[in-house]
Design a protein around this motif. Structure first.
Motif, PDB file in Angstrom:
ATOM      1  N   ALA A 269       0.827  -1.207   0.000  1.00 52.68           N
ATOM      2  CA  ALA A 269       0.000   0.000   0.000  1.00 52.68           C
ATOM      3  C   ALA A 269       0.862   1.257   0.000  1.00 52.68           C
ATOM      4  CB  ALA A 269      -0.940  -0.012   1.206  1.00 52.68           C
ATOM      5  N   LEU A 270       1.943   1.251   0.777  1.00 48.33           N
ATOM      6  CA  LEU A 270       2.826   2.416   0.828  1.00 48.33           C
ATOM      7  C   LEU A 270       3.566   2.604  -0.498  1.00 48.33           C
ATOM      8  CD1 LEU A 270       4.223   2.194   4.467  1.00 48.33           C
ATOM      9  CD2 LEU A 270       2.824   4.031   3.518  1.00 48.33           C
ATOM     10  N   HIS A 271       4.047   1.527  -1.072  1.00 51.06           N
ATOM     11  CA  HIS A 271       4.710   1.627  -2.372  1.00 51.06           C
ATOM     12  C   HIS A 271       3.747   2.168  -3.426  1.00 51.06           C
ATOM     13  CE1 HIS A 271       8.731  -0.488  -2.092  1.00 51.06           C
ATOM     14  NE2 HIS A 271       8.241  -0.647  -0.868  1.00 51.06           N
ATOM     15  N   LEU A 303       9.478   4.041  12.024  1.00 45.74           N
ATOM     16  CA  LEU A 303       8.578   2.948  12.378  1.00 45.74           C
ATOM     17  C   LEU A 303       7.151   3.332  12.036  1.00 45.74           C
ATOM     18  CD1 LEU A 303       9.942   1.754  15.845  1.00 45.74           C
ATOM     19  CD2 LEU A 303      10.344   0.754  13.604  1.00 45.74           C
ATOM     20  N   SER A 304       6.497   2.469  11.248  1.00 43.28           N
ATOM     21  CA  SER A 304       5.103   2.692  10.883  1.00 43.28           C
ATOM     22  C   SER A 304       4.317   1.442  11.268  1.00 43.28           C
ATOM     23  CB  SER A 304       4.991   2.975   9.382  1.00 43.28           C
ATOM     24  OG  SER A 304       3.703   3.450   9.051  1.00 43.28           O
ATOM     25  N   TYR A 305       4.360   1.147  12.569  1.00 41.23           N
ATOM     26  CA  TYR A 305       3.706  -0.051  13.095  1.00 41.23           C
ATOM     27  C   TYR A 305       2.236   0.237  13.391  1.00 41.23           C
ATOM     28  CZ  TYR A 305       8.104  -2.630  13.788  1.00 41.23           C
ATOM     29  OH  TYR A 305       9.274  -3.308  13.604  1.00 41.23           O
ATOM     30  N   ASP A 306       1.495  -0.854  13.659  1.00 43.35           N
ATOM     31  CA  ASP A 306       0.085  -0.715  14.010  1.00 43.35           C
ATOM     32  C   ASP A 306      -0.059   0.165  15.246  1.00 43.35           C
ATOM     33  OD1 ASP A 306      -0.234  -2.441  11.943  1.00 43.35           O
ATOM     34  OD2 ASP A 306      -1.123  -4.069  13.112  1.00 43.35           O
ATOM     35  N   SER A 307      -1.186   0.873  15.322  1.00 38.38           N
ATOM     36  CA  SER A 307      -1.388   1.806  16.434  1.00 38.38           C
ATOM     37  C   SER A 307      -2.000   1.129  17.658  1.00 38.38           C
ATOM     38  CB  SER A 307      -2.291   2.956  15.984  1.00 38.38           C
ATOM     39  OG  SER A 307      -3.551   2.457  15.546  1.00 38.38           O
ATOM     40  N   ASP A 308      -2.327  -0.165  17.566  1.00 37.89           N
ATOM     41  CA  ASP A 308      -2.919  -0.847  18.718  1.00 37.89           C
ATOM     42  C   ASP A 308      -1.843  -1.230  19.735  1.00 37.89           C
ATOM     43  OD1 ASP A 308      -1.601  -2.972  17.535  1.00 37.89           O
ATOM     44  OD2 ASP A 308      -3.415  -4.014  16.900  1.00 37.89           O
ATOM     45  N   GLY A 309      -2.272  -1.862  20.814  1.00 43.95           N
ATOM     46  CA  GLY A 309      -1.340  -2.207  21.888  1.00 43.95           C
ATOM     47  C   GLY A 309      -0.210  -3.102  21.433  1.00 43.95           C
ATOM     48  N   LYS A 338      -5.592   1.972  12.166  1.00 42.29           N
ATOM     49  CA  LYS A 338      -4.836   0.862  12.734  1.00 42.29           C
ATOM     50  C   LYS A 338      -3.446   0.732  12.148  1.00 42.29           C
ATOM     51  CE  LYS A 338      -5.097  -4.176  13.461  1.00 42.29           C
ATOM     52  NZ  LYS A 338      -3.922  -4.588  12.703  1.00 42.29           N
ATOM     53  N   ASP A 339      -3.329   0.863  10.819  1.00 43.36           N
ATOM     54  CA  ASP A 339      -2.056   0.579  10.169  1.00 43.36           C
ATOM     55  C   ASP A 339      -1.881   1.459   8.934  1.00 43.36           C
ATOM     56  OD1 ASP A 339      -3.595  -0.616   8.090  1.00 43.36           O
ATOM     57  OD2 ASP A 339      -3.601  -2.532   9.147  1.00 43.36           O
ATOM     58  N   PRO A 340      -0.726   1.430   8.287  1.00 44.55           N
ATOM     59  CA  PRO A 340      -0.500   2.274   7.110  1.00 44.55           C
ATOM     60  C   PRO A 340      -1.486   2.020   5.974  1.00 44.55           C
ATOM     61  CG  PRO A 340       1.576   1.399   7.918  1.00 44.55           C
ATOM     62  CD  PRO A 340       0.500   0.706   8.690  1.00 44.55           C
ATOM     63  N   ASP A 341      -1.882   0.760   5.792  1.00 42.58           N
ATOM     64  CA  ASP A 341      -2.829   0.430   4.733  1.00 42.58           C
ATOM     65  C   ASP A 341      -4.145   1.171   4.936  1.00 42.58           C
ATOM     66  OD1 ASP A 341      -3.983  -0.849   2.549  1.00 42.58           O
ATOM     67  OD2 ASP A 341      -4.574  -2.602   3.714  1.00 42.58           O
ATOM     68  N   LYS A 345      -5.673   4.552   2.737  1.00 42.18           N
ATOM     69  CA  LYS A 345      -7.006   4.486   2.136  1.00 42.18           C
ATOM     70  C   LYS A 345      -7.895   5.633   2.616  1.00 42.18           C
ATOM     71  CE  LYS A 345      -7.494  -0.505   1.251  1.00 42.18           C
ATOM     72  NZ  LYS A 345      -6.185  -0.992   1.721  1.00 42.18           N
ATOM     73  N   ALA A 346      -7.785   5.959   3.905  1.00 44.74           N
ATOM     74  CA  ALA A 346      -8.669   6.956   4.493  1.00 44.74           C
ATOM     75  C   ALA A 346      -8.206   8.389   4.232  1.00 44.74           C
ATOM     76  CB  ALA A 346      -8.789   6.720   6.000  1.00 44.74           C
ATOM     77  N   LEU A 347      -6.896   8.643   4.366  1.00 49.33           N
ATOM     78  CA  LEU A 347      -6.412  10.030   4.334  1.00 49.33           C
ATOM     79  C   LEU A 347      -5.461  10.344   3.188  1.00 49.33           C
ATOM     80  CD1 LEU A 347      -5.821  10.565   8.186  1.00 49.33           C
ATOM     81  CD2 LEU A 347      -7.849  11.116   6.815  1.00 49.33           C
ATOM     82  N   GLY A 348      -4.947   9.306   2.508  1.00 47.84           N
ATOM     83  CA  GLY A 348      -4.132   9.551   1.335  1.00 47.84           C
ATOM     84  C   GLY A 348      -2.656   9.768   1.624  1.00 47.84           C
ATOM     85  N   SER A 349      -1.888   9.846   0.541  1.00 48.73           N
ATOM     86  CA  SER A 349      -0.430   9.914   0.642  1.00 48.73           C
ATOM     87  C   SER A 349       0.077  11.246   1.179  1.00 48.73           C
ATOM     88  CB  SER A 349       0.204   9.621  -0.717  1.00 48.73           C
ATOM     89  OG  SER A 349      -0.262  10.542  -1.684  1.00 48.73           O
ATOM     90  N   GLU A 350      -0.619  12.340   0.861  1.00 47.21           N
ATOM     91  CA  GLU A 350      -0.149  13.649   1.334  1.00 47.21           C
ATOM     92  C   GLU A 350      -0.204  13.724   2.857  1.00 47.21           C
ATOM     93  OE1 GLU A 350      -2.025  16.961  -0.497  1.00 47.21           O
ATOM     94  OE2 GLU A 350      -1.456  16.368  -2.547  1.00 47.21           O
ATOM     95  N   GLU A 351      -1.274  13.198   3.427  1.00 50.16           N
ATOM     96  CA  GLU A 351      -1.387  13.215   4.892  1.00 50.16           C
ATOM     97  C   GLU A 351      -0.360  12.276   5.518  1.00 50.16           C
ATOM     98  OE1 GLU A 351      -2.316  14.244   8.629  1.00 50.16           O
ATOM     99  OE2 GLU A 351      -2.956  15.238   6.784  1.00 50.16           O
TER     100      GLU A 351
END
Length: 592
Positions: A269-271, A303-309, A338-341, A345-351
């Motif tokens: 998704a990031l690529h 680090l772009s890890y999941d935002s959960d615990g 939750k994650d980069p994917d 999807k929600a906010l786009g690459s610029e955000e």
């Protein structure tokens, strides 16, 4: 195995200083005449991996891996001896003659090459199947996850069908034998019904090394099966602790940093969003091997890890590993997603780029997470929090850096700079959280199997000889290479005694490099790394005498056990050696 001329092997080895080479993979710190760091070959928190410039050798007191600069590359890069020679020769600007493979070397190289071929063919099979009617469910899964056909093509995505034996039959038709297919990790074998596709009914993610060769696969089950994600087992070409998903593309990025994620879909998704510097670990926690690999391509990791615990815990585990490798670390916030994917999807690459620009310093991230464990509205909780922060600040050995972090923390958490600095000084005075000292190699002894009763004194003698050539004039009066255990130990002793006799000095790294097999190099290296404490002259002489006696006695007993009763000459020699041993027990050995 084929041999380069000994002088050429030595020319290549000596032209590549081991500290320079290893420091490109491992963060090293000098302690006396030896460099120490975290071992890239096993997980550890306290450095037990040593590099000795004087011997031009490395050795890990934790896992026992050791050898010359050639051994290191063979182990770390999964190189053959010839490949390691070629890499180091190129690094030093030395031309090598074209090398012919011996039968054994050719067999090993061919097996690895055929494993690459098997994986490539499997990847093609999965790739084609995804684009057929049978792969529609997996194709729709990828499309519903927002992937374009270009992204699916760039990452070679595929599908493993519901018929568990079709890939097996396909590869058999291509001429691949069962032994190789079993070694590939693509199949599970059952006694009743034979080979079965390990990745039955899964969306497939080929895993590639930095050279874009397929080394394994990850599979996401279609439906409700378990496990949800499945990776290839480790093979001769796949080591998940030293490979990163997407690095074959990310290593060529023009961005100055690499983004470290948790999953395949996050990377893709990031690529797809333009962040071609994203990578992920392969279904395992981050290791020192991963950190060393990252360091080869960047100085900074986001680090772009999941935002959960679970993602926060993973980040807290990863930060010290990355820092120990000498990397600068920042943390990207994925909140409220939750994650980069999901975020893309929600906010786009610029955000996402804005979040990168605002990425949090990893130490301040650790402090922010630590704060959640304390009630700062309660004076007792606030005091405990500040004291814990002070202990963590002691981790910065350099005063200027420590003061900069004290200032940053003080500004953020409503405490005066001087107040916090005094807490840090107080914590240091109590010794409650001083930076951990490098573990003494000898402290690992209890974790290792006890040395063989014969091998340990032999290692001691060889280590003494490697450290001080003056020992030869003492030891050679009583001990010859034939007194050492047959095999690598005796070959190493023969080479060492031969070096001293012909050159008047010793070169342990040259001896280790003369063994082309990695396991032989490891064993030879261990012979020069017996633990010797700081001894007085009298204690040294006593220990030396006891060691010489043990080696000689072991030699006599070993030869006696193998003696042919009809070998009268051998019997006479043993009798002579026993008399010499009896005399030796009465003598005083001087090392002057």
């Amino acid at each position: 195995m084929p041999l380069y001329p000994d002088d050429l092997v030595e020319e290549v080895r000596s032209a590549n200083d081991i500290v320079d080479v290893v420091s490109g993979y491992v963060k090293l710190q000098k302690r006396g005449s030896v460099y120490f760091g975290l071992c890239p070959f096993h997980s550890e928190k306290t450095p037990s991996f040593s590099v000795t410039p004087a011997r031009q050798m490395f050795y890990c007191y934790g896992c026992g891996v050791g050898g010359s600069v050639l051994t290191f590359l063979m182990k770390y890069e999964n190189f053959s001896f010839v490949e390691a020679m070629e890499s180091l020769a190129q690094r030093a600007g030395i031309s090598l003659p074209r090398q012919e493979y011996s039968p054994q070397m050719k067999q090993e190289a061919d097996e690895k090459q055929r494993l690459f071929q098997v994986n490539r063919e499997a990847g093609r099979y999965y790739y084609t199947l995804l684009r057929s009617s049978e792969g529609r469910q997996a194709f729709d899964y990828f499309k519903n996850r927002g992937l374009t056909e270009e992204s699916m093509r760039n990452f070679g995505l595929g599908y493993s069908d519901k018929f568990g034996d079709r890939l097996y039959r396909y590869l058999k038709q291509k001429g691949y034998e069962d032994g190789l297919l079993r070694e590939s990790g693509l199949f599970s074998y059952r006694e009743r019904d034979g080979a079965h596709d390990r990745f039955w009914n899964r969306a497939m993610f080929p895993i590639m090394d930095v050279h874009s060769k397929v080394i394994g696969f990850g599979g996401r089950v279609m439906g409700d099966g378990e496990p949800k994600y499945l990776n290839s087992p480790e093979t001769k070409i796949f080591d998940k602790s030293r490979n990163l998903y997407g690095l074959h593309i990310a290593r060529t990025t023009k961005r100055p940093q690499l983004i470290l994620c948790e999953g395949y879909m996050d990377v893709i998704a990031l690529h797809q969003a333009g962040f071609d510097n994203a990578v992920a670990s392969l279904g395992t926690s981050l290791t020192g091997g991963h950190a060393g690999l990252l360091k080869r391509y960047t100085k900074e990791v986001y680090l772009s890890y999941d935002s959960d615990g679970a993602g926060v815990k993973a980040a807290l585990r990863a930060i010290p590993i990355l820092k120990d490798a000498g990397l600068t670390v920042k943390v990207i916030s994925m909140q409220p997603y939750k994650d980069p994917d999901e975020f893309i999807k929600a906010l786009g690459s610029e955000e996402y780029q804005r979040r990168m620009d605002q990425a949090e310093n990893s130490f301040l991230f650790e402090i922010r997470i630590l704060k959640q464990s304390y009630d700062l509205g309660d004076p007792e909780g606030k005091t405990a929090f500040y004291n814990e922060v002070a202990r963590k600040l002691l981790g910065f050995a350099e005063e200027l850096e420590r003061n900069n972090y004290i200032e940053a923390v003080a500004a953020e958490y409503q405490i005066g700079f001087e107040q916090l600095r005094k807490l840090v000084i107080s914590a240091a005075a109590r010794g409650s959280a001083l930076p951990k000292k490098t573990q003494s190699p000898s402290s690992n002894r209890g974790q290792k199997k006890k040395e063989d009763g014969i091998k340990q004194p032999e290692k001691l003698l060889l280590t003494w000889l490697a450290e001080d050539v003056r020992m030869f004039s003492v030891i050679s009066r009583y001990i010859t290479p034939e007194d050492f255990s047959e095999g690598i130990c005796q070959k190493t002793a023969e080479a060492l005694f031969g070096q001293y006799k012909s050159e008047g000095e010793i070169n342990p790294a040259k001896i280790v490099s003369s063994f082309e097999n990695e396991e032989e190099q490891r064993e030879a290296a261990s012979l020069f790394h017996a633990q010797i404490g700081a001894l007085t002259k009298a204690d040294m002489e006593k220990a030396l005498k006891e060691t010489v006696i043990r080696v000689k006695a072991g030699s006599i007993n070993s030869r006696l056990a193998r003696l042919d009763p009809a070998d009268m000459a051998g019997l006479q020699q043993l009798i002579s050696d026993k008399r010499q041993l009896e005399q030796l027990e009465k003598l005083h050995i001087s090392i002057e």
